[in-house]
Design a protein around this motif. Sequence first.
Motif, PDB file in Angstrom:
ATOM      1  N   SER A 204      42.248  47.306  47.575  1.00  0.00           N
ATOM      2  CA  SER A 204      43.125  47.047  46.418  1.00  0.00           C
ATOM      3  C   SER A 204      42.883  48.107  45.331  1.00  0.00           C
ATOM      4  CB  SER A 204      42.920  45.626  45.883  1.00  0.00           C
ATOM      5  OG  SER A 204      41.683  45.477  45.226  1.00  0.00           O
ATOM      6  N   TYR A 205      43.792  48.163  44.413  1.00  0.00           N
ATOM      7  CA  TYR A 205      43.841  49.216  43.386  1.00  0.00           C
ATOM      8  C   TYR A 205      42.525  49.356  42.620  1.00  0.00           C
ATOM      9  CZ  TYR A 205      45.417  51.553  39.111  1.00  0.00           C
ATOM     10  OH  TYR A 205      45.548  52.406  38.056  1.00  0.00           O
ATOM     11  N   PRO A 221      33.622  50.972  40.111  1.00  0.00           N
ATOM     12  CA  PRO A 221      33.917  50.304  41.389  1.00  0.00           C
ATOM     13  C   PRO A 221      34.909  49.138  41.311  1.00  0.00           C
ATOM     14  CG  PRO A 221      31.782  49.605  40.542  1.00  0.00           C
ATOM     15  CD  PRO A 221      32.286  50.644  39.602  1.00  0.00           C
ATOM     16  N   LEU A 222      35.330  48.720  40.115  1.00  0.00           N
ATOM     17  CA  LEU A 222      36.135  47.496  40.009  1.00  0.00           C
ATOM     18  C   LEU A 222      37.523  47.672  40.631  1.00  0.00           C
ATOM     19  CD1 LEU A 222      36.135  44.600  38.731  1.00  0.00           C
ATOM     20  CD2 LEU A 222      37.356  45.621  36.809  1.00  0.00           C
ATOM     21  N   LYS A 223      37.899  46.689  41.446  1.00  0.00           N
ATOM     22  CA  LYS A 223      39.210  46.709  42.090  1.00  0.00           C
ATOM     23  C   LYS A 223      40.031  45.498  41.644  1.00  0.00           C
ATOM     24  CE  LYS A 223      36.525  47.069  45.567  1.00  0.00           C
ATOM     25  NZ  LYS A 223      35.335  47.594  44.849  1.00  0.00           N
ATOM     26  N   LEU A 224      41.338  45.645  41.763  1.00  0.00           N
ATOM     27  CA  LEU A 224      42.251  44.633  41.215  1.00  0.00           C
ATOM     28  C   LEU A 224      41.932  43.224  41.717  1.00  0.00           C
ATOM     29  CD1 LEU A 224      44.657  44.464  39.278  1.00  0.00           C
ATOM     30  CD2 LEU A 224      46.156  44.571  41.266  1.00  0.00           C
ATOM     31  N   GLU A 225      41.619  43.091  42.994  1.00  0.00           N
ATOM     32  CA  GLU A 225      41.386  41.753  43.553  1.00  0.00           C
ATOM     33  C   GLU A 225      40.015  41.188  43.182  1.00  0.00           C
ATOM     34  OE1 GLU A 225      42.485  41.708  47.689  1.00  0.00           O
ATOM     35  OE2 GLU A 225      44.604  42.068  47.233  1.00  0.00           O
ATOM     36  N   GLU A 226      39.274  41.913  42.363  1.00  0.00           N
ATOM     37  CA  GLU A 226      38.011  41.382  41.840  1.00  0.00           C
ATOM     38  C   GLU A 226      38.171  40.899  40.396  1.00  0.00           C
ATOM     39  OE1 GLU A 226      34.785  44.064  44.304  1.00  0.00           O
ATOM     40  OE2 GLU A 226      35.938  45.033  42.723  1.00  0.00           O
ATOM     41  N   CYS A 227      39.408  40.868  39.917  1.00  0.00           N
ATOM     42  CA  CYS A 227      39.678  40.472  38.526  1.00  0.00           C
ATOM     43  C   CYS A 227      40.315  39.083  38.484  1.00  0.00           C
ATOM     44  CB  CYS A 227      40.664  41.444  37.878  1.00  0.00           C
ATOM     45  SG  CYS A 227      40.116  43.160  37.876  1.00  0.00           S
ATOM     46  N   SER A 228      40.087  38.394  37.350  1.00  0.00           N
ATOM     47  CA  SER A 228      40.736  37.103  37.135  1.00  0.00           C
ATOM     48  C   SER A 228      42.209  37.311  36.806  1.00  0.00           C
ATOM     49  CB  SER A 228      40.032  36.350  36.009  1.00  0.00           C
ATOM     50  OG  SER A 228      39.943  37.172  34.868  1.00  0.00           O
ATOM     51  N   GLN A 229      42.936  36.216  36.749  1.00  0.00           N
ATOM     52  CA  GLN A 229      44.382  36.262  36.567  1.00  0.00           C
ATOM     53  C   GLN A 229      44.809  36.215  35.102  1.00  0.00           C
ATOM     54  OE1 GLN A 229      46.239  36.782  39.244  1.00  0.00           O
ATOM     55  NE2 GLN A 229      44.305  36.757  40.380  1.00  0.00           N
TER      56      GLN A 229
END
Lengths: 410, 410
Positions: A204-205, A221-229
């Motif tokens: 993911s992004y 290293p942070l990717k979109l699917e590791e973030c809250s909504q």
Amino acid sequence: MYLALYGQSMFGDLKGYELLEMLVDAGREGLNDEQRAAIGYISVAGMLAPQLNDQHLLAAAVAMDPAYTSLPIVGVGNACDSGGLALLDAAKTVRCGDTHVALAIGVEKMNIKKPGKDGKPPKTDSIKIGQMLGTAAHPDDRFPPFSFPHLFARIMNMYMERYGISEEQLAILPPYLYANAAYNPLAHMRTPRNPITVESVLSSYRLFQKDGETGEGEDLPLKLEECSQISDGYSRFVVCDEEGLSMLGLTKDDVTVLAGWGHAVDGLSIASRGDNVLQPVGAKKAFVEALRMSKIPPECIGVLETHDCFSIMLPLTAEIAGLAEPGQGLPYFVDHMMGIDSDLPTNTSGGLMAKGHPISATGLALAGWVHQQILGQVPVELKVSNCENGISLNIGGPIASTVCLAQYRA
Amino acid sequence: MYLALYGQSMFGDLKGYELLEMLVDAGREGLNDEQRAAIGYISVAGMLAPQLNDQHLLAAAVAMDPAYTSLPIVGVGNACDSGGLALLDAAKTVRCGDTHVALAIGVEKMNIKKPGKDGKPPKTDSIKIGQMLGTAAHPDDRFPPFSFPHLFARIMNMYMERYGISEEQLAILPPYLYANAAYNPLAHMRTPRNPITVESVLSSYRLFQKDGETGEGEDLPLKLEECSQISDGYSRFVVCDEEGLSMLGLTKDDVTVLAGWGHAVDGLSIASRGDNVLQPVGAKKAFVEALRMSKIPPECIGVLETHDCFSIMLPLTAEIAGLAEPGQGLPYFVDHMMGIDSDLPTNTSGGLMAKGHPISATGLALAGWVHQQILGQVPVELKVSNCENGISLNIGGPIASTVCLAQYRA
């Protein structure tokens, strides 16, 4: 002190459901006239309303309901812990004897829209939302428009480098949360567009990368699917004492005990923390305090709902809670906290990442899910058996303001 | 419950004095190390900081001070009554036994600037400030950019029409307040550019007029010199119980007793008030409650500091307080409340109009001046003799959220 009558809207991009309507529903849905009449104080949190919805004075919006007109109603909140603070304020008002019954409301209407391109429908204005959230960081720690993803990407990077953890190891966390949310009827990400897997997380992004040509920026290293909504929604709790319980027409079977709590605030700037960024002093203090007060031994915690605004917060939670040594949070989480049959089932709701994160509703929703687990009110696929108690950990800003709540069966 | 160690910055256009610095000073100036160490809880109000200063999470800015790191610190507030609410929250935390000593801070940095024209220096951006303040009104009641002046101009108009009061009669109020502020060393309008007289008030800029050509707009009576100031500043109080008093190293000669309080919130929209706009139910309730609790008979009130955001609030205060019948507030004010030798000396500080109105600092400053009157700490020209007690009335939004505090000599 009892927690009763937890209520929550769906979390998500709730098109057409506006802030003022949510505030009224939060004080009305699922409450009968007698229960509403018993409420003598209201605490309301809606951190982003002035900036995203051009609305201050939410207390008077709540007072539009004739049942609550001319009551004391107070706006409360720091940052993403605002819902937890609303609950603590309501509880404090009951504790000091001002009322037998108080109401705590957390609400956020985050999905403000900007016009779509080429005739497409309006789109959530994530740039503006990110900028407004970023105002909860110290000016020295701003990376507009996405200060908080950037700050937590740095924390994630720091954690990985210090403890030798890989992106692949952390990527197992989001699929676990999404799998839970699939069964949570009020979760934002019940049915994500694509299945969330370790592979999808890794591909993911990537939010922050060095520019190939100019060499500017940071590889993080942070990717979109590791973030809250980015979620809209409200949550609410009624808080009461013994007499309030009968005023509400409830029995002890309907409620949980708010048995312990802690709240602590650390300095806003990352620089002011010295070496403590990965071991946040205030968050640990809040956790220890809540546990001590509740007399729940750490090894006897039934469920835990924690503030996974970014996936790195899950291993960090294990360390904040003192369950794992610094750097050991991830293997501990995997071995002991993942899944309803684990030692300490954590974020069975789907967490902020998949249940959703309407900022000021989150703290109440964390405690609300613990409440529902103890009362056996969650869907069977998510139900932790013999759940007698639980802890919720609600964190605001750059791990700067932490509310920890301990609840058990009445 | 005692109020101690009132502190306040100068109120005004404090160029170069920024929000984060004010927050630290509010918890530091005039407090020794022992006193700071005694503080176990902090309540902080800064309503406009997210919108005007791009800063949320003021609690963590306060926690930057090592004396307050890892304490429970909570952001509190509704609208212009936010300072009063911070004080009530601090007092509630002491009342419920969580700490012996709490700190309440109110702060506002309102004078944000826009570039000056033709090489002139930057100018206070009153349009943006007005718009942000306007978010504390219901969407139906917005008249951007100056919603609150417009709302209060309508209230003034309604009052004048219903009771047959003239602009000339009301114009005597601002000169009284400016005359007081001239002696208040921390007042915004100690030395106004021009002397404020009945004539200057009447000839000052009329904020709302019908357009001569298009016939659009409303002719409303509010004039610039009948409005409160756009001020920067902080105020703070330390709140404590008996044990806290000795922890602070103070005696009863140093403090006042917080003897009664009331807080009530009415519906946000003007339409929701029905016929009660001129007789605000919540404000009256808050006043009655504070007085009842303090056991101060109305005829024995020593001083009154009230929320004169616009001059019409002075006659309305007399009516909210039940001292005058509806429509009789102005003659009552003139005969009984004007001047240090009157029956009930009111706004001897200069009021919001001339002392200044840094939104979230105002509620604490109202109570602070009452405190200083009781302790005999005000300049001799403003000193009310034999002042044993006093009331402050702090109002937020469209007379929607009211905090009333009663203090007396310890």
